[in-house]
Design an enzyme around this catalytic site. Structure first.
Site, short mmCIF file in Angstrom:
data_model
loop_
_atom_site.label_atom_id
_atom_site.label_comp_id
_atom_site.label_asym_id
_atom_site.label_seq_id
_atom_site.Cartn_x
_atom_site.Cartn_y
_atom_site.Cartn_z
N ARG A 1 23.01 26.92 61.13
CA ARG A 1 22.05 27.67 60.32
C ARG A 1 21.33 28.68 61.21
NH1 ARG A 1 17.93 24.66 56.19
NH2 ARG A 1 16.45 26.09 57.13
N ARG B 1 8.82 27.62 62.93
CA ARG B 1 8.79 27.03 61.58
C ARG B 1 7.85 25.82 61.51
NH1 ARG B 1 14.72 26.02 61.30
NH2 ARG B 1 14.41 24.97 59.31
N ARG C 1 4.92 26.80 49.41
CA ARG C 1 4.86 26.71 50.86
C ARG C 1 3.45 26.99 51.38
NH1 ARG C 1 10.12 25.99 52.36
NH2 ARG C 1 10.51 26.41 54.56
N ARG D 1 21.17 19.67 63.90
CA ARG D 1 21.68 20.40 62.74
C ARG D 1 22.17 21.79 63.17
NH1 ARG D 1 17.82 21.10 57.59
NH2 ARG D 1 16.98 22.86 58.73
P1 AMP Z 1 13.91 25.83 54.00
O1 AMP Z 1 15.37 25.71 53.71
O2 AMP Z 1 13.05 25.33 52.87
O3 AMP Z 1 13.53 25.24 55.33
O4 AMP Z 1 13.59 27.39 54.09
C1 AMP Z 1 14.21 28.22 55.07
C2 AMP Z 1 13.45 29.52 55.19
O5 AMP Z 1 13.44 30.20 53.92
C3 AMP Z 1 11.97 29.38 55.57
O6 AMP Z 1 11.78 29.26 56.96
C4 AMP Z 1 11.41 30.69 55.01
O7 AMP Z 1 11.75 31.79 55.84
C5 AMP Z 1 12.18 30.84 53.72
N1 AMP Z 1 11.51 30.16 52.59
C6 AMP Z 1 11.96 29.08 51.87
N2 AMP Z 1 11.10 28.73 50.91
C7 AMP Z 1 10.07 29.60 51.01
C8 AMP Z 1 8.84 29.75 50.30
N3 AMP Z 1 8.50 28.95 49.28
N4 AMP Z 1 8.01 30.77 50.68
C9 AMP Z 1 8.34 31.61 51.68
N5 AMP Z 1 9.46 31.51 52.41
C10 AMP Z 1 10.33 30.51 52.08
#
Ligand code: AMP
Length: 184
Positions: free
Chosen positions: A132, A143, A90, A126
């Site tokens: 969520r 985000r 990320r 969503r």
């Molecule tokens: P996502 O489902 O990939 O959109 O991730 C949802 C949330 O999980 C993000 O907004 C972060 O808070 C956390 N998250 C997911 N992947 C990472 C990562 N590689 N590094 C840090 N936080 C993460």
């Protein structure tokens, strides 16, 4: 076809859906840090308790925690012949940690391209559909901002292996574009 693939793109671009379809099609594990972290929160584990508030604010969980769970996941047998990473790395620090963790380089980075207005509309839809915790308007904006500042620099980091795919269209249309781009 490259079997160490990374999906990059803003929240709401469709990474999770497309990554799951592609992982099935090429028979590699789909490794989503977002899913692993949400599972930990749902299970009420120690990890889940540590990350819950950060996630619901739309911020990134610490590199140390995320790198540790990805390291552990990549060590499993099923990841030996390839994997598809979704939501990790990320930021540039996580990408550096990934290079340390695996001997073979990432073969392809698929960048799903969707403009901001469409992303916000998709994420709000969503929110009402799936409920969520991080799909509310304030968190969505946060985000997207985190994506622009932290994650987008990875496009340059992976410039030699990035393929840009238009993420607007039906799920099947976008999937066909991904498959075509991998065949090139
Ligand atoms: P996502 O489902 O990939 O959109 O991730 C949802 C949330 O999980 C993000 O907004 C972060 O808070 C956390 N998250 C997911 N992947 C990472 C990562 N590689 N590094 C840090 N936080 C993460």
């Amino acid at each position: 076809m490259a079997r160490r693939i990374l999906f990059l793109g803003p929240p709401g671009a469709g990474k999770g859906t497309q990554a799951a379809m592609l992982a099935r099609a090429i028979d590699v594990p789909h490794i989503s840090t977002g899913v692993m972290l949400r599972d930990a929160v749902a299970a009420g584990s120690e990890l889940g308790r540590q990350v819950e508030s950060v996630m619901s604010a739309g911020d990134l969980v610490s590199d140390e925690l995320v790198v540790a769970i990805v390291d552990e996941r990549l060590e499993r047998d099923d990841a030996r012949c390839g994997y598809l990473l979704d939501g990790f790395p990320r930021n540039v620090a996580q990408a550096a940690a990934l290079n340390d963790a695996v001997t073979d380089a990432i073969g392809t980075v698929i960048l799903l391209d969707v403009e901001t207005d469409e992303l916000v509309a998709r994420l709000l839809a969503r929110a009402s559909r799936e409920g969520r915790a991080d799909d509310n308007e304030d968190t969505i904006r946060r985000r997207l901002e985190v994506y622009r500042t932290e994650t987008e620099p990875l496009i340059d980091h992976y410039v030699d292996v990035v393929v840009r795919v238009d993420g607007v269209g039906s799920i099947d249309e976008v999937f066909s574009r991904i498959v075509l781009s991998l065949a090139r």
